[in-house]
Design a protein around this motif. Structure first.
Motif, mmCIF file in Angstrom:
data_model
loop_
_atom_site.group_PDB
_atom_site.id
_atom_site.type_symbol
_atom_site.label_atom_id
_atom_site.label_comp_id
_atom_site.label_asym_id
_atom_site.label_seq_id
_atom_site.Cartn_x
_atom_site.Cartn_y
_atom_site.Cartn_z
ATOM 1 N N SER A 1 1.201 -1.479 0.118
ATOM 2 C CA SER A 1 -0.189 0.016 -0.014
ATOM 3 C C SER A 1 0.858 1.446 -0.289
ATOM 4 O O SER A 1 1.860 1.788 0.903
ATOM 5 N N PHE A 2 0.927 2.233 -0.761
ATOM 6 C CA PHE A 2 1.707 3.096 -1.157
ATOM 7 C C PHE A 2 0.874 4.519 -2.072
ATOM 8 O O PHE A 2 -0.560 3.837 -3.082
ATOM 9 N N ASP A 3 1.084 5.376 -1.726
ATOM 10 C CA ASP A 3 0.403 6.879 -2.939
ATOM 11 C C ASP A 3 1.984 7.556 -3.191
ATOM 12 O O ASP A 3 2.941 7.964 -2.944
ATOM 13 N N PHE A 4 1.433 8.368 -4.037
ATOM 14 C CA PHE A 4 2.736 9.366 -4.673
ATOM 15 C C PHE A 4 2.174 10.639 -3.237
ATOM 16 O O PHE A 4 1.143 11.438 -2.986
ATOM 17 N N ILE A 5 3.855 11.246 -2.918
ATOM 18 C CA ILE A 5 3.403 12.025 -2.218
ATOM 19 C C ILE A 5 3.196 13.600 -3.112
ATOM 20 O O ILE A 5 3.528 14.124 -4.410
ATOM 21 N N ALA A 6 2.464 14.444 -2.897
ATOM 22 C CA ALA A 6 1.646 15.995 -3.052
ATOM 23 C C ALA A 6 2.722 16.960 -2.940
ATOM 24 O O ALA A 6 4.478 16.418 -2.192
ATOM 25 N N GLU A 7 2.964 17.059 -4.088
ATOM 26 C CA GLU A 7 4.411 18.295 -4.681
ATOM 27 C C GLU A 7 5.033 18.947 -3.570
ATOM 28 O O GLU A 7 6.073 19.520 -3.042
ATOM 29 N N ASN A 8 3.340 19.568 -2.020
ATOM 30 C CA ASN A 8 4.074 20.353 -1.101
ATOM 31 C C ASN A 8 4.379 19.683 0.572
ATOM 32 O O ASN A 8 4.575 20.512 1.066
ATOM 33 N N ILE A 9 4.750 18.512 -0.159
ATOM 34 C CA ILE A 9 5.153 17.961 1.262
ATOM 35 C C ILE A 9 6.399 17.503 1.772
ATOM 36 O O ILE A 9 7.243 16.595 -0.083
ATOM 37 N N SER A 10 6.879 17.616 2.609
ATOM 38 C CA SER A 10 8.785 16.665 2.731
ATOM 39 C C SER A 10 8.403 15.388 2.643
ATOM 40 O O SER A 10 7.275 15.015 3.423
ATOM 41 N N TYR A 11 9.793 14.473 2.653
ATOM 42 C CA TYR A 11 9.212 13.270 2.839
ATOM 43 C C TYR A 11 9.021 12.827 4.470
ATOM 44 O O TYR A 11 9.165 12.421 4.551
#
Length: 330
Positions: free
Chosen positions: A117-127
């Motif tokens: 289970s995973f998803d793509f990280i939004a552009e404005n969110i840090s790791y």
């Protein structure tokens, strides 16, 4: 042979068993993904896996010793390798994910197997923010799924400063309910900023002595009981804890109190429900949507480098963390 740093534990026990070792970077099979991990977390699930407590954990993680000697249940990173069978992914894609059974995420690289289970990280969110966004929110989301939330209801959250509790407050705020949050003195302002209308400082007063009545009580730390909270519930109200409770009583209450509530003479009997968390993918999708709308943000207490893994675990085990503890890896 390419090598990486990883946190290894060969046997169950305290955080002092954790060692940093250099091992081979895993190679993805045709249906797997190689992830370069930038951040992970140390959470209550990780601590339970490390110590194999409660004992029932051993039936999943290995009865005598760990099946996977690299820990870590939560990650944020970028795709570094893609199996030949997989489509729709690109090298460098920023992704984050979680598994309560473990992902071997306490390492510089990890493998995502089929069904992960995973998803793509939004552009404005840090790791770091992304890695800390899932575990607590997943359990919070599954607590809310056990009841029918209606705008305007009164809900109490005990343990509002932890990963689950801070997520619960934010998820409830998006549903338009009145939130009373139990927290400590230093976090009163934070919890109000997250969405609580009223706070109860457990260092100064016992929330179970409150005169207010609630539709639901969510115990996000498992430090109270149905017996102590029952008087605070409205008729037909429900108590839900994130923990099994003394002698695993919450499972039994969850089986029998709903049955008793169906009796003709029950008259809206108060019940216990138990959140068996399932479908992590749905949780991640839901939370990611809230992140993109600006309605959810992970609360981060401390960030530790990989080299201070033992210190990170010891801090989490104090039970005093606020929100999440992040492990910075690459």
């Amino acid at each position: 042979m390419s090598i990486m740093k990883a946190i290894i534990h060969e046997e169950y026990g305290p955080p002092e068993n954790l060692l940093i070792k250099e091992i081979a970077i895993p190679k993805p099979k045709s249906n797997e993904i190689l992830v370069k991990v930038f951040a992970s977390t140390v959470n209550r699930t990780d601590c339970a896996i490390l110590r194999a407590k409660p004992f029932i954990m051993r039936f999943v993680t290995g009865f005598l010793k760990p099946k996977n000697n690299v820990g870590g249940t939560e990650f944020a990173g970028e795709i570094a390798g893609i199996g030949s069978e997989l489509k729709g992914l690109e090298l460098g894609d920023r992704i984050f994910g979680f598994s309560d059974l473990g992902l071997c995420a306490h390492a510089e690289y990890m493998i995502l197997k089929p069904g992960s289970s995973f998803d793509f990280i939004a552009e404005n969110i840090s790791y770091e923010q992304a890695a800390a966004s899932i575990e607590g929110a997943h359990y919070a989301y599954n607590i809310l799924n056990k009841v029918d939330i209606i705008s305007g209801q009164n809900i109490l959250v005990n343990g509002a400063t932890g990963a689950i509790g801070s997520a619960l407050v934010q998820l409830l705020k998006s549903q338009g309910v009145h939130i009373t949050a139990v927290c400590n003195t230093k976090n009163v302002a934070l919890i109000k900023a997250l969405g609580a209308e009223k706070t109860i400082d457990y260092l100064k007063e016992d929330f179970t002595k409150s005169n207010d009545k609630f539709d639901f009580i969510f115990d996000a730390v498992g430090k109270s009981t149905f017996g102590k909270c029952k008087a605070l519930l409205k008729p037909g109200g429900a108590y839900i804890s994130s923990e099994l409770g003394p002698w695993a009583q919450n499972i039994f209450y969850a089986l029998f109190t709903p049955l008793l509530a169906k009796l003709p003479s029950a008259q809206k009997r108060k019940v216990v429900k138990f959140p068996f968390p399932s479908n992590i993918k749905n949780s991640i999708t839901y939370v990611n949507r809230l992140i993109e709308k600006g309605q959810y943000q992970s609360v981060i207490d401390r960030v530790y480098p990989l080299e201070k893994i033992t210190e990170a675990f010891n801090y989490v085990e104090t039970g005093e963390k606020t929100g999440n503890v992040v492990l910075k890896i690459n």
